[in-house]
Scaffold this motif. Sequence first.
Motif: not given
Length: 72
Positions: A48-49, A54, A69-70
């Motif tokens: 996910l990272y 993303v 994530f962002f």
Amino acid sequence: MAVKDIKAFADKARADSELQAKLKACEKIKELRQLAKEAGFDIIEDELYPPNEVQFTEDQLSERLVKAFFRV
């Protein structure tokens, strides 16, 4: 393969308003992973990272997950 599953799950959530609402309600990674599993997707947390791109949009996620994530 996991990034492919993440993208497929994100795409499904965009098309399914009920799933989208459940995704937006997730505050923790384990909640997101459980929701994905219930929807038939196997998501590995590390995928996910970054450096992976993303696969979700900011409006799909809770504020807490957007920050994760962002890196906002």
